[in-house]
Design a protein around this motif. Structure first.
Motif, PDB file in Angstrom:
ATOM      1  N   GLN A  27     -29.428 -35.869   6.902  1.00 28.75           N
ATOM      2  CA  GLN A  27     -31.094 -36.016   6.369  1.00 28.75           C
ATOM      3  C   GLN A  27     -30.852 -34.793   4.611  1.00 28.75           C
ATOM      4  O   GLN A  27     -31.034 -35.192   3.906  1.00 28.75           O
ATOM      5  CB  GLN A  27     -32.171 -36.100   6.493  1.00 28.75           C
ATOM      6  N   ASN A  28     -30.503 -33.817   5.582  1.00 32.27           N
ATOM      7  CA  ASN A  28     -30.438 -32.371   4.952  1.00 32.27           C
ATOM      8  C   ASN A  28     -29.601 -31.794   4.472  1.00 32.27           C
ATOM      9  O   ASN A  28     -29.222 -31.220   3.582  1.00 32.27           O
ATOM     10  CB  ASN A  28     -31.264 -31.402   5.432  1.00 32.27           C
ATOM     11  N   HIS A  29     -27.712 -32.202   5.252  1.00 34.46           N
ATOM     12  CA  HIS A  29     -26.912 -32.070   4.693  1.00 34.46           C
ATOM     13  C   HIS A  29     -25.396 -32.692   4.573  1.00 34.46           C
ATOM     14  O   HIS A  29     -24.743 -32.879   5.611  1.00 34.46           O
ATOM     15  CB  HIS A  29     -26.454 -30.881   5.756  1.00 34.46           C
ATOM     16  N   TYR A  30     -26.135 -33.810   4.179  1.00 35.78           N
ATOM     17  CA  TYR A  30     -25.372 -35.504   4.067  1.00 35.78           C
ATOM     18  C   TYR A  30     -23.297 -34.796   4.046  1.00 35.78           C
ATOM     19  O   TYR A  30     -22.907 -35.316   4.680  1.00 35.78           O
ATOM     20  CB  TYR A  30     -25.474 -36.213   3.409  1.00 35.78           C
ATOM     21  N   GLY A  31     -23.188 -33.978   3.039  1.00 35.09           N
ATOM     22  CA  GLY A  31     -22.141 -33.564   2.856  1.00 35.09           C
ATOM     23  C   GLY A  31     -21.005 -33.134   4.046  1.00 35.09           C
ATOM     24  O   GLY A  31     -20.326 -33.423   4.173  1.00 35.09           O
ATOM     25  N   GLN A  32     -21.465 -31.929   4.791  1.00 30.75           N
ATOM     26  CA  GLN A  32     -21.049 -31.957   6.006  1.00 30.75           C
ATOM     27  C   GLN A  32     -20.515 -32.907   7.269  1.00 30.75           C
ATOM     28  O   GLN A  32     -19.423 -32.948   7.634  1.00 30.75           O
ATOM     29  CB  GLN A  32     -21.678 -30.834   6.420  1.00 30.75           C
ATOM     30  N   LEU A  33     -21.627 -33.781   6.970  1.00 33.02           N
ATOM     31  CA  LEU A  33     -21.284 -34.753   8.380  1.00 33.02           C
ATOM     32  C   LEU A  33     -20.406 -35.991   7.304  1.00 33.02           C
ATOM     33  O   LEU A  33     -19.346 -36.364   8.528  1.00 33.02           O
ATOM     34  CB  LEU A  33     -23.125 -35.876   8.034  1.00 33.02           C
ATOM     35  N   GLN A  34     -20.430 -35.581   6.548  1.00 31.25           N
ATOM     36  CA  GLN A  34     -19.711 -36.866   6.379  1.00 31.25           C
ATOM     37  C   GLN A  34     -18.161 -36.097   5.828  1.00 31.25           C
ATOM     38  O   GLN A  34     -16.746 -36.639   6.341  1.00 31.25           O
ATOM     39  CB  GLN A  34     -19.081 -36.957   4.511  1.00 31.25           C
ATOM     40  N   TYR A  35     -18.012 -34.804   6.176  1.00 34.67           N
ATOM     41  CA  TYR A  35     -16.438 -33.644   6.155  1.00 34.67           C
ATOM     42  C   TYR A  35     -16.142 -34.181   7.271  1.00 34.67           C
ATOM     43  O   TYR A  35     -15.106 -33.742   8.037  1.00 34.67           O
ATOM     44  CB  TYR A  35     -16.701 -32.406   6.114  1.00 34.67           C
ATOM     45  N   MET A  36     -16.872 -34.056   8.399  1.00 41.28           N
ATOM     46  CA  MET A  36     -16.715 -34.260   9.561  1.00 41.28           C
ATOM     47  C   MET A  36     -16.043 -35.372  10.277  1.00 41.28           C
ATOM     48  O   MET A  36     -15.685 -35.419  11.055  1.00 41.28           O
ATOM     49  CB  MET A  36     -18.331 -33.734  11.183  1.00 41.28           C
ATOM     50  N   VAL A  37     -16.412 -36.219   9.598  1.00 41.23           N
ATOM     51  CA  VAL A  37     -16.856 -37.788   9.784  1.00 41.23           C
ATOM     52  C   VAL A  37     -15.202 -38.154   9.371  1.00 41.23           C
ATOM     53  O   VAL A  37     -13.740 -38.218  10.015  1.00 41.23           O
ATOM     54  CB  VAL A  37     -17.412 -39.200   9.252  1.00 41.23           C
ATOM     55  N   GLN A  38     -14.400 -37.451   7.921  1.00 42.15           N
ATOM     56  CA  GLN A  38     -13.040 -37.607   8.093  1.00 42.15           C
ATOM     57  C   GLN A  38     -12.156 -37.257   8.638  1.00 42.15           C
ATOM     58  O   GLN A  38     -10.959 -37.027   8.728  1.00 42.15           O
ATOM     59  CB  GLN A  38     -13.232 -37.160   6.550  1.00 42.15           C
ATOM     60  N   GLU A  39     -12.832 -35.325   9.168  1.00 45.99           N
ATOM     61  CA  GLU A  39     -12.091 -35.175  10.257  1.00 45.99           C
ATOM     62  C   GLU A  39     -11.382 -36.071  11.775  1.00 45.99           C
ATOM     63  O   GLU A  39     -10.620 -35.937  12.162  1.00 45.99           O
ATOM     64  CB  GLU A  39     -12.350 -33.549  10.622  1.00 45.99           C
ATOM     65  N   PHE A  40     -12.221 -36.300  12.250  1.00 49.42           N
ATOM     66  CA  PHE A  40     -12.207 -37.483  12.821  1.00 49.42           C
ATOM     67  C   PHE A  40     -11.461 -38.914  12.703  1.00 49.42           C
ATOM     68  O   PHE A  40     -10.220 -38.544  13.554  1.00 49.42           O
ATOM     69  CB  PHE A  40     -13.929 -37.934  13.685  1.00 49.42           C
ATOM     70  N   CYS A  41     -11.517 -39.500  11.773  1.00 48.33           N
ATOM     71  CA  CYS A  41     -10.816 -39.730  10.642  1.00 48.33           C
ATOM     72  C   CYS A  41      -9.082 -39.417  11.025  1.00 48.33           C
ATOM     73  O   CYS A  41      -7.926 -39.962  11.790  1.00 48.33           O
ATOM     74  CB  CYS A  41     -10.791 -41.000   9.780  1.00 48.33           C
TER      75      CYS A  41
END
Length: 540
Positions: A256-270
């Motif tokens: 909700q508040n820091h969507y960009g960091q969540l996106q970055y974490m998903v990219q690292e997982f991929c």
């Protein structure tokens, strides 16, 4: 007004997680170019379907530059609202991914198409200045979604007129099947042989079974199908896994508040986990994700026992083989069930099963499908560059549309008519002497030839009736009695004038033409010869 001289065919593959385009000049149709110049993402066939807005909802960036940069441990991390998965809002899936408050999915689609259109026009202008082009968009949604895409494409500047014939929709599995045709000889397929295409994208997986006919044409032998089980759903399973470690509420607050960091974490997982995973234990090495490094803001939202556990682990999450397999298996299992369903629909032997789309490059997905179906299908190849199969196939379709011989109707079509009421009809539906019913014109699952026509004779119910209404309805059912039943939807209205002549019967010849990607209907006044035309956007 003179029609433009269309010499270039371009196709845009608007994907759930990645998008791209390809193009070819009609003078050299065998040379199809897939774009690889994507701002900071050069050398790849596609760019992420991602947008980044500022706090005033002004678009700042799109594609790769919209992906969040590595988070900083110090300093203020301001969320720039990167937005993804907005294409899924075109479908009818449950639990659609959330969008930031204040952003409509149609706006996001229009903004993205606007940017990809600018890139496409710049590319074409550099190769063939002042040449008009013909656009293809492969899509696998219902008629309402395709109409939405047409509106968005018009607003985005891809076409000057919303109803232009220079914007054509084909289906994603059909485009993929056309692309795979050139590989049929490599796998010893000849006229009369059948093959399946399994298009595994980021959001959806679509399947179609085709038969090769004489003259290099394709016949669709079963109703195509698909579901929301693409590669992005593995990413969602990873988020659930992480939520079990740090608490789902902490993940929700970061989203909700820091969507960009969540996106970055998903990219690292991929990058570290999803892409390399083969499903073979000896190939796998335990992966450590340092949450302080890839998502530092997460720490402030983790509470209670989860916080104590993560502090003991120094904010490092270990991902083991069974963890990754558990992320893949719900998604892969759904794809396998779809393939079984498609095979069971046909009485003919499937000689080859082509795996295309970005997710088809997953070696684990490939191995699971081959393990499950090797005894049923002789050959299960992945064509070179499967990620561009759809967009190149869409270009091929635009260059040579007569490659499609017939299709299987995905919906049942009908119109709204009045007939005489009978005692067997519901009394509450009686209107004077008549009752309004659903008149079926095409049944779901029927095979229809390109440009096949359905003919009906209708007539006004009264000698003083001056207007007729033959609206088009669609349903996923085989038939319907009434147009207001659940799952019967109005596709569009078709109203026209019927002059009063004094005759008791004024027959109207209704002609419904299943064209390439649209339905063309014509009402002909038999007495006067007057014609009334209507074109409906549709997904057969």
């Amino acid at each position: 007004m003179t029609e433009p001289d269309i010499r270039v065919v371009a196709a845009i593959d608007f994907g759930t997680t990645y998008s791209g385009y390809a193009y070819a000049h009609k003078a050299n149709p065998n040379e199809i170019f897939a774009n690889t110049d994507w701002q900071e993402y050069e050398g790849r066939f596609k760019t992420p379907t991602v947008l980044k807005y500022n706090d005033n909802w002004k678009l700042e960036s799109w594609g790769a530059p919209a992906l969040t940069e590595r988070p900083k441990r110090r300093g203020k991390n301001i969320s720039k609202k990167p937005v993804e998965l907005f294409k899924l809002h075109l479908g009818k899936m449950e639990n659609k991914p959330s969008l930031p408050s204040g952003l409509d999915y149609k706006t996001a689609i229009t903004d993205y198409l606007c940017e990809i259109t600018k890139s496409l026009k710049t590319t074409l202008e550099s190769r063939w200045p002042m040449v008009d082009f013909y656009s293809q968009i492969p899509a696998e949604f219902d008629a309402t979604a395709i109409a939405t895409m047409r509106n968005c494409a018009h607003k985005a500047g891809l076409v000057q007129q919303k109803d232009t014939p220079n914007l054509l929709f084909t289906t994603e599995p059909e485009a993929a099947a056309i692309h795979c045709m050139k590989a049929l000889r490599e796998h010893d397929l000849g006229v009369g042989d059948s093959f399946m295409v399994v298009d595994c994208g980021g959001g959806t997986v679509d399947l179609t079974t085709r038969k090769l006919l004489a003259g290099n044409k394709l016949s669709e032998i079963t109703e195509r199908e698909g579901d929301f089980c693409g590669g992005s759903f593995v990413d969602q399973e990873f988020i659930k896994f992480l939520g079990r470690k740090v608490g789902s509420s902490a993940i929700d607050l970061v989203r909700q508040n820091h969507y960009g960091q969540l996106q970055y974490m998903v990219q690292e997982f991929c990058r570290k986990v999803k892409v390399p995973f083969t499903g073979v234990i000896k190939d796998f090495k335990s992966v450590e994700l340092d949450l302080e490094d890839i998502c530092p803001i997460l720490k402030q939202y983790v509470k209670g026992q989860a916080k104590e556990d993560m502090e003991d682990a120094e904010w490092v999450v270990n991902i083991e083989f069974d963890d990754v397999k558990a992320m893949f298996d719900p998604v892969v299992g759904k794809i396998i069930r779809l393939i079984h369903g498609q095979l069971n629909k046909s009485d003919e032997e499937c000689s080859v099963m082509f795996l295309v789309g970005g997710f088809s490059e997953s070696r684990y997905l490939q191995s699971r499908i081959r393990q499950e179906f090797n005894g049923i299908v002789k050959n299960i190849p992945v064509p070179p560059n499967p990620i561009v199969a759809i967009v190149k196939g869409a270009v091929q379709f635009g260059l040579k549309q007569d490659v499609i011989d017939d299709r299987v109707l995905k919906w049942t079509y009908g119109t709204r008519i009045a007939r005489d009421w009978t005692p067997d009809d519901p009394l509450e539906r009686k209107t004077g002497k008549h009752i309004i019913v659903f008149e079926r014109l095409g049944k779901k699952g029927d095979r229809v030839g390109v440009d096949q026509k359905v003919l009906r004779i209708f007539a006004p119910t009264s000698i003083i009736q001056e207007h007729a209404c033959l609206d088009l309805y669609v349903t996923s059912k085989d038939d319907a009695e009434y147009c207001d039943e659940p799952d019967v939807n109005l596709l569009d209205n078709f109203n026209f004038h019927v002059p009063i002549t004094g005759d008791d019967i004024r027959p109207i010849l209704y002609v419904m033409n299943f064209g390439m990607v649209e339905i063309q209907t014509t009402a002909i006044n038999v007495a006067t010869g007057e014609k009334y035309d209507k074109t409906f956007d549709f997904d057969i």
